[in-house]
Design a protein around this motif. Structure first.
Motif, PDB file in Angstrom:
ATOM      1  N   LEU A 143      -8.953  -0.956 -22.045  1.00  0.00           N
ATOM      2  CA  LEU A 143      -8.392  -1.971 -21.154  1.00  0.00           C
ATOM      3  C   LEU A 143      -9.308  -2.204 -19.956  1.00  0.00           C
ATOM      4  CD1 LEU A 143      -4.645  -0.894 -21.154  1.00  0.00           C
ATOM      5  CD2 LEU A 143      -5.601  -2.941 -22.224  1.00  0.00           C
ATOM      6  N   PHE A 144      -9.854  -1.123 -19.406  1.00  0.00           N
ATOM      7  CA  PHE A 144     -10.759  -1.222 -18.266  1.00  0.00           C
ATOM      8  C   PHE A 144     -12.034  -1.969 -18.655  1.00  0.00           C
ATOM      9  CE2 PHE A 144     -13.430   0.245 -14.795  1.00  0.00           C
ATOM     10  CZ  PHE A 144     -12.545   0.240 -13.731  1.00  0.00           C
ATOM     11  N   THR A 167      -6.946  -1.558 -10.985  1.00  0.00           N
ATOM     12  CA  THR A 167      -6.232  -0.512 -10.256  1.00  0.00           C
ATOM     13  C   THR A 167      -4.967  -0.097 -10.991  1.00  0.00           C
ATOM     14  OG1 THR A 167      -7.085  -1.350  -8.163  1.00  0.00           O
ATOM     15  CG2 THR A 167      -5.154   0.070  -8.051  1.00  0.00           C
ATOM     16  N   SER A 168      -4.253  -1.061 -11.553  1.00  0.00           N
ATOM     17  CA  SER A 168      -3.036  -0.728 -12.295  1.00  0.00           C
ATOM     18  C   SER A 168      -3.353   0.071 -13.564  1.00  0.00           C
ATOM     19  CB  SER A 168      -2.233  -1.988 -12.631  1.00  0.00           C
ATOM     20  OG  SER A 168      -2.933  -2.808 -13.518  1.00  0.00           O
ATOM     21  N   ILE A 169      -4.489  -0.202 -14.182  1.00  0.00           N
ATOM     22  CA  ILE A 169      -4.903   0.573 -15.362  1.00  0.00           C
ATOM     23  C   ILE A 169      -5.166   2.020 -14.961  1.00  0.00           C
ATOM     24  CG2 ILE A 169      -6.733   0.890 -17.077  1.00  0.00           C
ATOM     25  CD1 ILE A 169      -7.035  -2.207 -17.053  1.00  0.00           C
ATOM     26  N   LEU A 170      -5.876   2.215 -13.862  1.00  0.00           N
ATOM     27  CA  LEU A 170      -6.179   3.572 -13.411  1.00  0.00           C
ATOM     28  C   LEU A 170      -4.919   4.323 -12.993  1.00  0.00           C
ATOM     29  CD1 LEU A 170      -9.454   2.925 -11.396  1.00  0.00           C
ATOM     30  CD2 LEU A 170      -9.216   3.935 -13.674  1.00  0.00           C
ATOM     31  N   ARG A 171      -3.987   3.618 -12.364  1.00  0.00           N
ATOM     32  CA  ARG A 171      -2.722   4.259 -11.994  1.00  0.00           C
ATOM     33  C   ARG A 171      -1.915   4.650 -13.220  1.00  0.00           C
ATOM     34  NH1 ARG A 171      -1.194   0.344  -7.044  1.00  0.00           N
ATOM     35  NH2 ARG A 171      -2.450   1.404  -5.473  1.00  0.00           N
ATOM     36  N   MET A 172      -1.899   3.766 -14.234  1.00  0.00           N
ATOM     37  CA  MET A 172      -1.181   4.084 -15.461  1.00  0.00           C
ATOM     38  C   MET A 172      -1.788   5.312 -16.127  1.00  0.00           C
ATOM     39  SD  MET A 172      -0.599   1.938 -18.996  1.00  0.00           S
ATOM     40  CE  MET A 172      -2.198   2.313 -19.680  1.00  0.00           C
ATOM     41  N   GLN A 173      -3.110   5.373 -16.180  1.00  0.00           N
ATOM     42  CA  GLN A 173      -3.777   6.510 -16.796  1.00  0.00           C
ATOM     43  C   GLN A 173      -3.436   7.798 -16.067  1.00  0.00           C
ATOM     44  OE1 GLN A 173      -8.066   6.364 -16.661  1.00  0.00           O
ATOM     45  NE2 GLN A 173      -8.257   7.873 -18.296  1.00  0.00           N
ATOM     46  N   ASP A 174      -3.504   7.771 -14.760  1.00  0.00           N
ATOM     47  CA  ASP A 174      -3.191   8.957 -13.971  1.00  0.00           C
ATOM     48  C   ASP A 174      -1.738   9.386 -14.163  1.00  0.00           C
ATOM     49  OD1 ASP A 174      -3.864  10.966 -12.039  1.00  0.00           O
ATOM     50  OD2 ASP A 174      -2.729   9.807 -10.554  1.00  0.00           O
TER      51      ASP A 174
END
Length: 90
Positions: A18-19, A42-49
């Motif tokens: 996705l990134f 940013t939302s992708i990274l937050r979801m991953q975390d």
């Protein structure tokens, strides 16, 4: 139930794809607003975390099968939302 390690690899792969899609849009679609792309990334990274934390630290008192089924459902829903945001960037 899949092993936690395999589930973490799947989450990392999905978020990486996705990134990468956002990076491709950022480089090849010049009319796109940078702020919109940044918010999706940013939302992708937050979801991953969030998903990796949920895999590592399960809720006490909840059956593992129910917990991981809910985790997968949440991951699918969040992924669908992010894909819709990516489509909106095009």
């Amino acid at each position: 139930m899949a092993k936690r390690r395999e589930l973490k690899k799947t989450i990392n792969f999905l978020c990486g794809e996705l990134f990468a899609e956002c990076v491709a849009i950022m480089h090849y679609q010049k009319p796109t607003r940078q702020e919109d792309v940044d918010s999706v990334m940013t939302s992708i990274l937050r979801m991953q975390d969030d998903m990796l934390n949920r895999v590592s630290h399960t809720e006490p008192g909840m059956k593992a099968s129910v917990y991981f089924k809910q985790l997968r459902a949440d991951m699918g829903q969040q992924t669908d939302d992010i894909v819709e945001h990516i489509k909106g960037l095009l």
